[in-house]
Design an enzyme around this catalytic site. Sequence first.
Site, short mmCIF file in Angstrom:
data_model
loop_
_atom_site.label_atom_id
_atom_site.label_comp_id
_atom_site.label_asym_id
_atom_site.label_seq_id
_atom_site.Cartn_x
_atom_site.Cartn_y
_atom_site.Cartn_z
N CYS A 14 38.81 31.84 45.09
CA CYS A 14 37.77 32.80 44.72
C CYS A 14 37.24 32.45 43.34
O CYS A 14 37.92 32.63 42.33
CB CYS A 14 38.33 34.22 44.73
SG CYS A 14 37.06 35.43 44.30
N GLY A 37 31.43 31.75 44.02
CA GLY A 37 31.84 30.53 43.33
C GLY A 37 32.28 29.42 44.25
O GLY A 37 31.80 28.28 44.17
#
Length: 350
Positions: A104, A275
Amino acid sequence: MESALAVPRLPPHDPRTPALSVVDMHTGGEPLRIVLAGCPEVVGPTLLAKRRYMRQHLDHVRRRLMFEPRGHRDMYGAVLVPSELPDAHLGVLFLHNEGYSSMCGHAVLALGRFALDFGLVPAPPAGSREARVNIHCPCGLVAAFVACEGGRSCGPVRFHSVPAFVLASDLIVDVPGHGKVVVDIAYGGAFYALVSAEKLGGLDVYSAKMRDLVDAASAVTEAVKVQFKINHPESEDLAFLYGTILTDGKDAYSEEPTTNICVFADEQVDRSPTGSGVTARIALQYHKGLLELNQTRTFKSSATGSVFTGKAVRNGGKKGDMNHFPTIRSVNQIKNGSITVAYFGEKALI
């Protein structure tokens, strides 16, 4: 009032239910709930073993943190655990509405500042303008670099991520309600299906209703899971499709932003540009010859307008290699960010 607030007392609660102490942050609008204290010990010799243990024995903790009334269907969380890697400052398990993810990016940005400000890493030398935080994620070791002043975070964060690669390009998938659709599968710490929203009934990622985007992305995810086997060259724990990213189709290099929306887990919507998803997009663009090394691109979230930037910085040029290192950077309350990607390996790993 001040003295009352200073007393660390909890409101009345069931003593059979341990209290969880958390810190809430966000990156580009995407939430992160970090567990400070109260989580039972997560057992296991490795981080991936701890991930399996938490899923099997402590899933009630995830549900308490993520679901209403304390959370919501798009809540995201992080449980900090010890790492077996000697270079790691901390290990982390990522939580969402369906389970446990492998990577993440928005969480790494937030955790970089959190770790520095809460003293989880050694204080940087006097006068340092950036502090390094090594975060062991389920997908591997990630190095975050936190802008600092006086030993505390003060703005931008960037990170170098784990190797990334393209698993399959121009894959034809039969998507119910949409017919045969050409998609790409890429890995940026997690696997994503990538497709232009326009290919799904002419959807516009900028202006379409969120429900329509979520439904279309979810249909792609489910179709790919049925029709294509995901393989990871190092661990079966990482061999799963995390979600689908719908894009504006603007994959060729441009100084103008390219917009996308990520729908992952159980129809969870990422408020940031994502991301690990941006990492996968950069790997794909480089793989297809649409992006050169050190060309910076800007990626915008269609949900909030927040942005990340990124570039590919290295190519191993060797079949089977998968070394794609993203760096994410963010400002203020981790509102905007930038990603730098090093990409190795021209061939899909299937």
